[in-house]
Design an enzyme around this catalytic site. Structure first.
Site: not given
Ligand code: NAD
Length: 700
Positions: A577, A590
């Site tokens: 990501s 995250y």
């Protein structure tokens, strides 16, 4: 697939109500589909059917006789009208005047396009003269196991007479072509009452005045042979009886999972191979038998069989009573080299000045006592079909050796077919393989938005793809959708939680048995979570770490183990990501887990390079469409964080990006494909951001 000796008869499936409403060509399609629907009648792609039909000539309007005959390629079970070639019968008959004799018969194939009726683009097959010159309206040429068992017996002529009397004739082995067509014509003229003819080492010709009569004659002729074998064989030991007991099913699969990647690696040096495993009762009966080695060495008989299976299989030495898989693995390279040496010797013995260059010298079929059969080919369907053909060959050997001695085709005849110039021309006409042909890929989180798009992209490039996901319902849906588009052979699925060591290792074992090994792993399973640090629970922190960090470690570790067993390199792509590089508010768990993922990829790139294992990272950002992440809480939390409605988010992310563009799952899939393919052959340890531009995530 039923064997020839269990006495199971074929069922007459003809339905008058259906057939009567059809045109003659449609009835031919109907007849062909019925015949092809049972593999005991004919093997995949094998055999052909024809009808001679009076039609109006498109140029003159005059009635002309047209041969409708199954064209080159295709399979009787699924053939449609466009699978048939159409040729003027008067022109086909006129070809006889041009025929210069057996040594020139191959040139006759070049005349067939000149006989085309109605500009039909379907190419006529080499078998066309066989149908044209049988002076009957409807003709079936099938490869039934029960009939080839007669055709491949040492005294096949006498057996034909014993079973059928004068009703079915016999012709000695002759390679299909113009000459065999003339032989068939002569046979029919000399034997006007015969209802068929057996071709030695090959198959069956049958005919009729109507489509129904032809179909029923074919079925009845095969059933007569099935009945005869059933009567003759009651109680006798098959293949000399069993000399080893098979392992139980889980043990057979465990051995297949260990052995297939090894085998695959050893035979994939000049292009990736796909594997198929079969431990059905018919295969086990053969591989466990006393006659395994002697019969396997004789080779297959019907030309269709050995074109698919190579003339001989490789028998792997193994005693299931003392299962020592390590020593099998140790001996494997030498066994495979010995097979290649014998294949090269066969090629050198049989070749002449015109013979095309030697093809892949590796075996296609591998037989292992107590375990089963492995087949390998350049694509999954071909590997599966090769296995099916060898089961046909086992059935033939069972039948023939139960009533006589089984004989394979003489070596030179087999070679003549394998390296036939017309066969070579067919191979040359095949489209160039796609960029990922022969590759096996696993996509974790394959049922999600980016996973599905990635699977689609890899499938488009010819890879076999196994979707791995924790969500079994979504997995079923994704598998069904992708199979409908790309074919069931190339799509696999496995329910797997990336955080479970056992499930990950079981998934790889399953994949090895289903396809033979692994080349590409796309580690993509994931989630998203949002919470300020004070509100981040340990459970939430651990969940992110478990899936995005530990999960990626477990999936990669197992991939590395299998890559090292295969020794043909490997390719890992992490879908991480932008947040693994750029800090983001209220998402520390995250972001940190994604950063760990990215650094894991770098470490693995370092460790894998010497073994040609590449590891790279694709970083998406804000892929809203298709993503399940963006349907739940995350979407609402993000919208709340930016003080806007959820509907406004896509536009928000688009306008936030430097390029002012939205990012879609297909964009991520394209980047994954780049890393998974040879296009990036010289890149490892790299990161590709697909985020429409974000200065914070620039790598430095
Ligand atoms: P998605 O939710 O549509 O797909 C994720 C899939 O992973 C789901 O099918 C889910 O069932 C599966 N999964 C979750 N936990 C699993 C587990 N423990 N074991 C096996 N499978 C599990 O999401 P997506 O947008 O397709 O995301 C794919 C990857 O891309 C994720 O790693 C995600 O973090 C990353 N990513 C996505 C975006 C985005 O904007 N969509 C942005 C950056 C990164």
């Amino acid at each position: 697939m039923t064997n020839t000796s269990d006495g199971t008869r074929l069922v007459n499936l003809w339905d008058d109500a259906k057939a009567s409403a059809m045109s003659e060509p449609s009835r031919l399609v109907y007849r062909s589909n019925l015949l092809g629907s049972d593999k005991r009648v004919t093997n995949f792609g094998g055999g052909n059917t024809s009808s001679k039909v009076w039609q109006s000539d498109p140029l003159t309007g005059e009635p002309v006789e047209v041969l409708w005959v199954k064209g080159s390629g295709g399979d009787s079970a699924s053939i449609k009208l466009d699978g048939f070639a159409t040729l003027y019968m008067d022109k086909l008959r006129a070809l006889k005047k041009l025929y210069r004799g057996i040594e020139h018969e191959d040139e006759m194939v070049g005349y067939l396009p000149h006989c085309t009726f109605d500009l039909n683009p379907r190419a006529a097959s080499i078998d066309t003269p066989l149908h044209a010159y049988v002076p009957r309206l409807h003709v079936d040429h099938m490869h039934p196991d029960a009939i080839i068992a007669v055709a491949a017996a040492k005294d096949s002529r006498a057996l034909t007479k014993e079973i059928f009397g004068d009703a079915v004739g016999w012709l000695p082995w002759k390679r299909p072509g113009f000459e065999l067509g003339l032989w068939l014509e002569q046979f029919c003229l000399e034997n006007p009452d015969a209802r068929g003819v057996i071709l030695e080492s090959h198959g069956l010709f049958t005919w009729g005045d109507t489509q129904k009569q032809c179909y029923e004659n074919t079925i009845a002729t095969i059933n007569q042979a099935i009945d005869w074998f059933a009567e003759r064989n009651s109680g006798s030991a098959v293949f000399g009886g069993a000399i080893v007991e098979p392992l139980d099913a889980p043990a057979r699969h465990a051995i297949a999972a260990r052995l297939m990647p090894k085998l695959r690696g050893l035979i994939s040096q000049s292009g990736g191979k796909l594997g198929h495993f079969d431990d059905s009762p018919a295969v086990l009966e053969f591989v466990n038998s006393a006659d395994l080695r002697s019969l396997a060495a004789l080779g297959t008989s019907c030309p269709d069989h050995f074109l698919r299976t190579k003339i001989r299989p490789l028998v792997i030495d193994f005693d299931p009573a003392k299962p020592d898989i390590e020593s099998v693995i140790e001996r494997l390279p030498a066994d495979i080299e010995a097979y290649r040496t014998s294949y090269r010797a066969y090629y050198d013995r049989c070749k002449d000045a015109d013979t095309p260059g030697m093809r892949d010298a590796n075996a296609v079929v591998y037989l292992m006592p107590g375990v089963g059969m492995f087949t390998f080919a350049g694509d999954k369907a071909t590997a599966r079909i090769a296995g099916e053909f060898y089961v046909n060959a086992i059935n033939v050997m069972r039948g023939a050796s139960s009533v006589s001695d089984y004989v394979g085709l003489p070596e030179r005849e087999a070679f003549g077919i394998e390296y036939w110039l017309l066969e070579e021309a067919k191979l040359q006409r095949m489209p160039k393989p796609k960029s990922l042909a022969g590759k096996i890929a696993m996509v974790t989180g394959g049922a999600g938005g980016i996973g599905r798009a990635t699977a689609t992209r890899l499938l488009q490039e010819g890879a076999c793809v196994v979707l791995a996901d924790i969500d079994s319902q979504a997995l079923d849906e994704a598998t069904a959708d992708l199979s409908a588009i790309h074919g069931a052979d190339v799509v696999g699925q496995v329910v797997m939680d990336v955080t479970s060591e056992e499930q990950v290792s079981a998934a790889y074992a399953e994949m090895a048995v289903a396809f033979g090994g692994i080349d590409i792993v796309v580690s993509n399973a994931g989630l998203a979570s949002s919470a300020p640090i004070e509100e981040t629970t340990l459970a939430l922190w651990n969940k992110n770490m478990d899936i995005l960090s530990t999960g990626y470690f477990l999936v990669s570790r197992e991939a590395f183990r299998m890559f090292r067993a295969q020794e043909i390199g490997g390719n890992v792509v992490f879908v991480a990501s932008k947040n693994g590089l750029a800090a983001s508010p209220n998402a520390s768990a995250y972001c940190t887990a994604k950063a760990a993922e990215i650094h894991l990829a770098r470490c693995l790139a370092l460790e894998g390079a010497a073994a040609q294992i590449r590891v790279n990272v694709v970083n998406p950002d804000a892929v809203l469409r298709g993503s399940k992440i963006w349907t739940g809480e995350w979407k609402e939390q993000r919208a709340a964080a930016y003080n806007m409605s959820t509907d406004a988010l896509e536009e928000h992310y688009r306008s936030r990006s430097m390029l002012k563009r939205s990012v879609f799952p297909e964009d991520i899939a394209e980047a994954v494909y780049f890393f998974a393919s040879e296009r990036s052959a010289k890149s490892t340890g790299n990161i590709l951001n697909v985020d429409a531009g974000n200065a914070q995530s620039f790598t430095r």
